[in-house]
Design a protein around this motif. Sequence first.
Motif, PDB file in Angstrom:
ATOM      1  N   TYR A  38       0.577  -1.264   0.262  1.00 52.35           N
ATOM      2  CA  TYR A  38      -0.092  -0.142  -0.007  1.00 52.35           C
ATOM      3  C   TYR A  38       1.246   1.275   0.031  1.00 52.35           C
ATOM      4  N   SER A  39       0.488   2.479  -0.548  1.00 51.69           N
ATOM      5  CA  SER A  39       1.545   3.517  -0.281  1.00 51.69           C
ATOM      6  C   SER A  39      -0.205   4.828  -0.308  1.00 51.69           C
ATOM      7  N   ILE A  40       0.414   5.387   0.816  1.00 52.82           N
ATOM      8  CA  ILE A  40      -0.570   6.793   0.683  1.00 52.82           C
ATOM      9  C   ILE A  40       0.149   8.171   1.417  1.00 52.82           C
ATOM     10  N   LYS A  41      -0.194   9.045   0.262  1.00 48.70           N
ATOM     11  CA  LYS A  41       0.553  10.373   0.360  1.00 48.70           C
ATOM     12  C   LYS A  41      -1.102  11.365   0.987  1.00 48.70           C
ATOM     13  N   TYR A  42      -1.060  11.865   1.696  1.00 50.06           N
ATOM     14  CA  TYR A  42      -1.643  13.295   2.764  1.00 50.06           C
ATOM     15  C   TYR A  42      -0.856  14.384   2.424  1.00 50.06           C
ATOM     16  N   VAL A  43      -1.641  15.950   2.673  1.00 51.93           N
ATOM     17  CA  VAL A  43      -1.794  16.539   2.826  1.00 51.93           C
ATOM     18  C   VAL A  43      -2.133  16.971   4.307  1.00 51.93           C
ATOM     19  N   SER A  44      -1.578  17.329   5.084  1.00 50.61           N
ATOM     20  CA  SER A  44      -1.476  17.573   6.454  1.00 50.61           C
ATOM     21  C   SER A  44      -1.988  18.547   6.878  1.00 50.61           C
ATOM     22  N   PRO A  45      -3.054  18.509   7.465  1.00 54.07           N
ATOM     23  CA  PRO A  45      -3.999  20.173   7.174  1.00 54.07           C
ATOM     24  C   PRO A  45      -3.604  21.189   8.808  1.00 54.07           C
ATOM     25  N   VAL A  46      -3.844  22.239   8.807  1.00 45.22           N
ATOM     26  CA  VAL A  46      -3.537  23.033   9.841  1.00 45.22           C
ATOM     27  C   VAL A  46      -4.212  22.409  11.464  1.00 45.22           C
ATOM     28  N   LEU A  47      -3.557  21.270  12.041  1.00 44.76           N
ATOM     29  CA  LEU A  47      -3.906  20.415  13.417  1.00 44.76           C
ATOM     30  C   LEU A  47      -3.675  21.065  14.428  1.00 44.76           C
ATOM     31  N   PRO A  48      -4.306  20.845  15.663  1.00 46.74           N
ATOM     32  CA  PRO A  48      -3.060  20.107  16.852  1.00 46.74           C
ATOM     33  C   PRO A  48      -1.922  19.210  16.403  1.00 46.74           C
ATOM     34  N   SER A  49      -1.327  19.748  17.010  1.00 48.56           N
ATOM     35  CA  SER A  49       0.429  19.070  16.986  1.00 48.56           C
ATOM     36  C   SER A  49       0.105  17.731  16.642  1.00 48.56           C
ATOM     37  N   GLU A  50      -0.959  17.315  17.940  1.00 45.20           N
ATOM     38  CA  GLU A  50      -0.775  15.527  18.326  1.00 45.20           C
ATOM     39  C   GLU A  50      -1.224  14.454  17.011  1.00 45.20           C
ATOM     40  N   LEU A  51      -1.802  15.478  15.729  1.00 39.72           N
ATOM     41  CA  LEU A  51      -2.259  14.900  14.823  1.00 39.72           C
ATOM     42  C   LEU A  51      -0.499  14.682  14.054  1.00 39.72           C
ATOM     43  N   THR A  52       0.730  13.635  14.609  1.00 38.55           N
ATOM     44  CA  THR A  52       1.440  13.521  13.795  1.00 38.55           C
ATOM     45  C   THR A  52       1.784  12.367  12.923  1.00 38.55           C
ATOM     46  N   SER A  53       2.613  11.782  11.545  1.00 37.89           N
ATOM     47  CA  SER A  53       2.743  10.961  11.113  1.00 37.89           C
ATOM     48  C   SER A  53       3.131   9.911  12.011  1.00 37.89           C
ATOM     49  N   GLU A  54       2.864   9.867  12.719  1.00 42.30           N
ATOM     50  CA  GLU A  54       2.774   8.437  13.482  1.00 42.30           C
ATOM     51  C   GLU A  54       1.515   8.291  13.673  1.00 42.30           C
ATOM     52  N   LEU A 201      -4.562  10.636  -1.187  1.00 43.56           N
ATOM     53  CA  LEU A 201      -4.325   9.589  -2.567  1.00 43.56           C
ATOM     54  C   LEU A 201      -4.026   7.989  -1.619  1.00 43.56           C
ATOM     55  N   VAL A 202      -4.532   7.256  -1.693  1.00 39.30           N
ATOM     56  CA  VAL A 202      -4.977   6.198  -1.129  1.00 39.30           C
ATOM     57  C   VAL A 202      -4.616   4.932  -2.072  1.00 39.30           C
ATOM     58  N   GLU A 203      -3.869   4.027  -1.922  1.00 34.30           N
ATOM     59  CA  GLU A 203      -3.573   3.117  -3.271  1.00 34.30           C
ATOM     60  C   GLU A 203      -3.108   1.562  -2.323  1.00 34.30           C
ATOM     61  N   ILE A 204      -4.026   0.382  -2.731  1.00 34.04           N
ATOM     62  CA  ILE A 204      -3.983  -0.742  -2.682  1.00 34.04           C
ATOM     63  C   ILE A 204      -3.969  -1.441  -3.555  1.00 34.04           C
ATOM     64  N   GLY A 205      -2.508  -2.146  -3.943  1.00 31.52           N
ATOM     65  CA  GLY A 205      -2.765  -3.385  -4.813  1.00 31.52           C
ATOM     66  C   GLY A 205      -2.487  -2.520  -5.959  1.00 31.52           C
ATOM     67  N   GLY A 206      -3.039  -1.633  -6.080  1.00 32.80           N
ATOM     68  CA  GLY A 206      -3.163  -0.942  -7.612  1.00 32.80           C
ATOM     69  C   GLY A 206      -4.437  -0.345  -7.808  1.00 32.80           C
ATOM     70  N   GLU A 207      -5.382  -0.301  -6.698  1.00 33.70           N
ATOM     71  CA  GLU A 207      -6.689   0.397  -5.962  1.00 33.70           C
ATOM     72  C   GLU A 207      -5.980   1.496  -5.723  1.00 33.70           C
ATOM     73  N   ILE A 208      -7.227   2.700  -6.510  1.00 31.05           N
ATOM     74  CA  ILE A 208      -7.191   3.564  -6.251  1.00 31.05           C
ATOM     75  C   ILE A 208      -7.824   4.416  -5.343  1.00 31.05           C
ATOM     76  N   ARG A 209      -7.862   5.896  -4.755  1.00 33.30           N
ATOM     77  CA  ARG A 209      -8.841   6.731  -4.162  1.00 33.30           C
ATOM     78  C   ARG A 209      -7.985   7.761  -3.762  1.00 33.30           C
ATOM     79  N   VAL A 210      -8.881   9.155  -4.472  1.00 33.84           N
ATOM     80  CA  VAL A 210      -8.400  10.210  -4.060  1.00 33.84           C
ATOM     81  C   VAL A 210      -9.080  11.118  -3.646  1.00 33.84           C
ATOM     82  N   LYS A 211      -8.802  12.149  -3.498  1.00 36.88           N
ATOM     83  CA  LYS A 211      -9.582  13.338  -2.792  1.00 36.88           C
ATOM     84  C   LYS A 211      -9.293  14.734  -2.793  1.00 36.88           C
ATOM     85  N   GLY A 212      -9.741  15.775  -3.404  1.00 32.78           N
ATOM     86  CA  GLY A 212      -9.211  17.184  -2.993  1.00 32.78           C
ATOM     87  C   GLY A 212      -7.700  17.253  -3.901  1.00 32.78           C
ATOM     88  N   THR A 213      -6.503  17.722  -3.951  1.00 27.64           N
ATOM     89  CA  THR A 213      -5.584  18.284  -4.390  1.00 27.64           C
ATOM     90  C   THR A 213      -4.469  17.780  -3.333  1.00 27.64           C
TER      91      THR A 213
END
Length: 343
Positions: A38-54, A201-213
Amino acid sequence: MRKSLFLILLVFAGCDSPATTTAKKYESLSGETMGTTYSIKYVSPVLPSELTSEVVGTEIQNTLELVNRQMSNWLPDSEISRFNSSESTDWFEVSPETAKVLATARQISEQTESAFDVTVAPLIELWGFGSSGRSKEPPTDEQLHALADQIGWEKLEVRTDSPALKKSHPELSANLSAIAKGYGVDAVAENLERLGIESYLVEIGGEIRVKGTKRDGSVWTVGVESPFESTREVKHAIPLTDAALATSGDYRNFIERNGKKYSHTIDPRTLKPIEHSLASVSVIADTCMEADALATGLMVMGPETGYNYSEERGIPVLMMIHAEDGFTEQATSAWKARFGELR
């Protein structure tokens, strides 16, 4: 149908323009799940600092592990595996998520006139594409006909209120490999949205769903591969916004016996692998679960019937068809309206 989905689509997430000035962060996560990656790419919004990549990564991993525990045909203690091994014809309680996927599977089976059917699980095993491993010889007609009574989506009932499954044949079983990865994509996407992430952008085994830019406002772009067995070559770069894209094909997963290739895509109506000229089919839909299942159903239908089915219903579909000198392409009107004429 499919033992597992395979990487048909290459993701062109890219980096943002150097001119980007926004403070939002661009994050990327990847790993293994459901027998693929799987491969996931996203734009982290301006939210409280606890929303880390971890934190996001942990949420994603928990979501994927839950889908596996519910719907994996490879885990003997998953919900679907336990349902398959049960010979009871009484209601079998499952999670709301598993019931939702099976209810969608039944609906698409009916819409495609049985071209899509998750109850082909015994055939997937018999043809050598299941957990038992590759078979040395293709099954005989007698072996196939012996399984015929166990096949048929109409023999599987689904209850979403007090979620449960019920089989009318004690040996009926379901293989969710042609719909569960699509559902997994949707589950991850919806979890990201619950966390406040609106561009991904969420991708699992070639299947994809995207939202926003992407962070710089440019659209996500994915590549649809040419259907060649030995090479990976991007044929079309597709700008995708607020939609899902799934592809099914016959050129990565097959068995060759005595000089003949047998596709992993099983036609539930003939009990045999497909033999027509359709090499791959890509489908756009609102959810990846729907796109995933439809791609398999259209692959079973073949180039002419599948194209007519999609055209009549306004489904954006791109087909690649085997030809003597390579392959030809055919896109529905809805695909062309979205992406323009093929080049």
